[in-house]
Design an enzyme around this catalytic site. Structure first.
Site, PDB file in Angstrom:
ATOM      1  N   TRP A   1       6.778 -29.261  57.078  1.00  0.00           N
ATOM      2  CA  TRP A   1       7.134 -28.898  55.701  1.00  0.00           C
ATOM      3  C   TRP A   1       8.492 -29.434  55.262  1.00  0.00           C
ATOM      4  O   TRP A   1       8.790 -29.438  54.072  1.00  0.00           O
ATOM      5  CB  TRP A   1       7.190 -27.373  55.568  1.00  0.00           C
ATOM      6  CG  TRP A   1       5.879 -26.680  55.662  1.00  0.00           C
ATOM      7  CD1 TRP A   1       5.203 -26.326  56.804  1.00  0.00           C
ATOM      8  CD2 TRP A   1       5.067 -26.212  54.585  1.00  0.00           C
ATOM      9  NE1 TRP A   1       4.044 -25.688  56.489  1.00  0.00           N
ATOM     10  CE2 TRP A   1       3.935 -25.591  55.136  1.00  0.00           C
ATOM     11  CE3 TRP A   1       5.209 -26.250  53.195  1.00  0.00           C
ATOM     12  CZ2 TRP A   1       2.925 -25.019  54.350  1.00  0.00           C
ATOM     13  CZ3 TRP A   1       4.213 -25.675  52.410  1.00  0.00           C
ATOM     14  CH2 TRP A   1       3.086 -25.074  52.983  1.00  0.00           C
TER      15      TRP A   1
ATOM     16  N   ASP B   1       1.723 -16.587  62.053  1.00  0.00           N
ATOM     17  CA  ASP B   1       2.353 -17.529  61.125  1.00  0.00           C
ATOM     18  C   ASP B   1       3.872 -17.405  61.152  1.00  0.00           C
ATOM     19  O   ASP B   1       4.543 -17.640  60.153  1.00  0.00           O
ATOM     20  CB  ASP B   1       1.823 -17.341  59.693  1.00  0.00           C
ATOM     21  CG  ASP B   1       2.212 -18.503  58.789  1.00  0.00           C
ATOM     22  OD1 ASP B   1       2.595 -19.566  59.315  1.00  0.00           O
ATOM     23  OD2 ASP B   1       2.159 -18.329  57.556  1.00  0.00           O
TER      24      ASP B   1
END
Lengths: 568, 199
Positions: A277, A338
């Site tokens: 990301w 996550d």
């Protein structure tokens, strides 16, 4: 550049005007540039950015990604006199995560849905505006964000929500080339800013929530040609069947069940996720690129992806020229929460276990730890005290939802940290957002959202954030300031002894980076959830930040780029 | 084109099956001909509205809806990933390019305005549900974008039914929504549906 005949003459006239305007701007500002004529950004400038107190050439300030700006005109003594110099309002009122890039008095900012603006950094006046011709298919999480551009030569580079990489003419904003990075129908999208090093544009991908196979790719800056791809999920992604995370805590894996699943279904690497990301750190001395890899897919359901799921939730180093693997360190094997690795890594000198200075890599995790790794072999030296409450780690997700802290947004989300290498402190912004983790197994849905359950905010529990300084040589928290809301956006440290960061409620604040004392604040009117930058034009230092709110945490949207300087 | 399963009355069912038969016949007769998107779309008007205003509160607005979302739903109906007695066979007669043409046709139209009445306390209940489910992470300001459908100004009856269908595992083609909606109380769903319809 392609123009039709009807408009060619007009465009030529406009371009001529722009060139003239640019030339005038150069005339006015060239003396303020330490390295001379900066109309074109050359490799030497990018390499020496850490010492450049005029420009802001990389998303995170420099190749080491320290976000430590060397100018000190604005400092602890005078920051109370900081005032808005100008406010530029973009066309797009939506989540804003851009890091302004400044080249010799010209600023490049981006917005949600891939607009790029070139601005006069002294006045905020618009020079050009590029609006990406978005394809009909986009698949992305978490908001239509863009984190900014990279610059090299006469080009400005941006990744797009429809998974393209575009190169624009820095003087005009006209597209020079574009290339399709991956297929958006299967969950690939771009929100990160690219990085440029030695003629290569480096970019990762989003998509860990959609069952992609993640990567970092390198493209030729001149042509857009793909030079190499490093897949972030290894064809043998099993690893060593680690039972504990990097901090030594039992992850309660059912290894036998996983081995049986592996036997039955094979290695899951093709849909294993592993998005990247945020920008890599680049070490030109060793010709290495360091980046962190995000969560495995599906996020909460480990039954479909047996093994350690290499290289998800890991620090990875590859060769800059070839993309070949060098080393890795996995923070969380077989993550089902996550709580992955998103915040960009930082290269700096750290103390190793023997108290010797070595080249290290810092990463702020969603777990709330700052991890300190050795650059030479990626091994971990230490991890910091937890910056946020941790409770019942690692409780496995259940069908009804199991509470565990931190919640799935962190700790440290994508927000870049900063360091002050003179103080040997890292600065992180954190979230405290209690959640429950629910697992519900479903097969790969071909590009649709694939969480394997849900992480749900517990509405009855208080949420908050903090700004935390960590001594990375010891792992101890040096100081910590609590904020009213969970924090997302980013941090900038300066040689003026200051730390700048914004909040979802619109406050943009300056702290004393030594002790966390608040020295200044400004109400921006919309969430300040973007990383600040700094630059100097005509001898005046500025601090600049986007105030556009945040989709992920639903902070008030806006469209402002605000530059601050000291009142006369 | 969207579900007709809300047509529970006999008259409605007759209309629906009549339309289905007509559409199937049209498809058979012109299988080799150029696809007439206007004619195909015309079959949808009885339920979804010639001007985009559906005939029943539980029927979704599709005029102005996102192209890629509509295309995906047609594919899912055809493959019975979103199983529906009416919509599945209707969608199954189109190939992918025809589905895209239909999706584009409706996407290009203007979203119609509807009148929605919210109740006192709806906003608070809706905010609570949205916060818990982190809805804004995907839905943003509810205007839709490509794969994400527009929900702002959508029919509250349809929104309520859809959310409850996810919660009760009736609708299965967006599995991630099931876990999220199971955490949301029915009164919150109803308030959220009205709140979104009024945006």
């Amino acid at each position: 550049m392609i123009v039709n005949r009807v408009t060619a003459t007009f465009v030529m006239l406009v371009l001529a005007g722009l060139f003239q305007a640019t030339a005038q701007a150069q005339d006015e500002t060239s003396d303020s540039s330490y390295y001379g004529d900066l109309r074109n950004v050359d490799q030497r400038m990018l390499t020496r950015a850490a010492g450049d107190g005029n420009n802001f050439l990389h998303t995170n300030g420099n190749y080491e990604q320290t976000r430590y700006y060397p100018a000190s005109q604005i400092n602890t003594e005078n920051v109370g006199k900081l005032r808005p110099a100008w406010i530029f309002q973009t066309e797009v009122v939506d989540s804003m995560e851009t890091s302004p890039i400044v080249v010799n008095g010209i600023m490049y900012v981006t917005t949600a849905f891939n607009h790029v603006y070139a601005l006069n950094a002294r006045t905020g006046e618009e020079i050009w505006h590029y609006k990406h011709d978005m394809g009909p298919i986009t698949t992305y999480c978490c908001g239509p964000n863009n984190r900014g551009v990279a610059v090299h030569g006469n080009k400005v580079f941006m990744g797009t929500l429809d998974a393209q990489l575009v190169a624009l003419d820095a003087r005009t904003g006209k597209q020079i080339w574009s290339t399709q990075i991956a297929d958006p129908e299967f969950g690939y999208s771009e929100t990160m800013a690219p990085s440029v090093a030695n003629g290569k544009v480096l970019i990762g991908t989003n998509g860990g929530e959609y069952g992609i196979r993640g990567f970092v790719k390198a493209f030729d800056t001149e042509t857009g040609e793909l030079l190499w791809t490093f897949n972030t999920t290894a064809e043998n992604s099993v690893g060593v069947w680690a039972t504990h995370d990097a901090t030594g805590r039992d992850m309660h894996r059912d290894i036998e069940a996983e081995k049986a699943a592996l036997q039955e279904a094979g290695d899951p690497y093709e849909t294993l996720g592993g998005g990247v990301w945020q920008n890599p750190a680049v070490d030109l001395e060793t010709n290495r690129v360091y980046f962190v890899v995000g969560n495995p897919s599906p996020d909460l359901d480990g039954s479909l992806r047996p093994g350690d799921n290499l290289y998800t939730d890991s620090l990875v180093a590859v060769n800059l020229d070839t993309g070949e693997y060098v080393c890795h360190f996995q923070y969380i094997p077989h993550d089902v929460w996550d709580l992955d690795s998103v915040s960009p890594p930082i290269i700096t000198t750290v103390k190793d276990g023997n108290g010797e200075d070595v080249k290290g890599i810092l990463h702020g995790g969603k777990t709330g730890h700052v991890y300190v790794n050795k650059a030479s072999d990626c091994s971990m030296i230490r991890f910091s005290e937890a910056m946020v409450p941790q409770e019942d780690m690692w409780t496995l997700p259940t069908a009804d939802g199991a509470r565990m802290l931190p919640g799935a947004n962190g700790g440290v989300e994508w927000s870049p940290m900063a360091i002050d290498p003179t103080e040997r402190l890292s600065y992180a912004i954190n979230l405290h957002q209690p959640m429950t983790y629910t697992v519900r197994s479903t097969p790969y849905p071909e590009g649709k959202l694939w969480l394997g359950g849900s992480f749900d905010v517990i509405p009855e529990e208080q949420q908050w954030g903090n700004v935390t300084a960590v001594d990375y040589d010891t792992g101890k928290i040096s100081w910590q300031v609590r904020t009213a809301q969970p924090m997302i956006g980013g941090v900038l440290a300066t040689a003026g002894g200051l730390l700048f960061t914004g909040e979802g409620n619109g406050l943009f604040k300056a702290y004393d980076s030594k002790n966390g004392s608040e020295l200044w604040r400004f109400q921006a009117g919309a969430g300040v959830n973007a990383p600040p930058s700094s630059y100097t034009v005509e001898g005046k230092q500025y601090i600049v930040v986007g105030a556009g709110g945040n989709a992920q945490l639903n902070y008030k949207r806006g469209n402002n780029i605000i530059a601050f300087t000291l009142a006369d | 084109m969207r579900p007709l399963f809300f047509l529970t009355g006999k008259a409605s069912m007759k209309i629906a099956f009549g339309l289905l038969a007509a559409l199937l016949a049209t498809g058979a007769a012109h299988a080799e001909a150029e696809f007439d998107v206007e004619a195909a779309a015309g079959q949808c008007a009885a339920c979804h509205g010639a001007e985009g205003l559906p005939s029943d509160p539980a029927i979704p607005i599709i005029h102005g809806q996102e192209f890629f979302y509509l295309y995906t739903q047609l594919k899912d109906y055809a493959a019975e990933r979103r199983a529906n007695d009416i919509m599945s066979p209707m969608a199954a007669q189109f190939d992918r390019s025809q589905m895209k043409a239909l999706a584009q046709y409706f996407s290009d139209k203007s979203w119609p305005a509807i009148q929605t009445k919210t109740q006192e306390g709806d906003a608070q209940l809706a905010q609570r549900a949205m916060s818990r489910g982190q809805c804004s992470a995907c839905h943003g300001e509810w205007q839709g974008d490509s794969r994400i459908p527009r929900a702002a100004g959508q029919q509250p009856g349809y929104l309520e039914k859809t959310m409850k269908d996810f919660k009760n595992e009736v609708r299965l083609n967006a599995a991630a929504k099931i876990s999220v909606m199971k955490k949301v109380e029915d009164d919150e769903i109803e308030a959220l549906a009205r709140y979104l319809g009024d945006l």
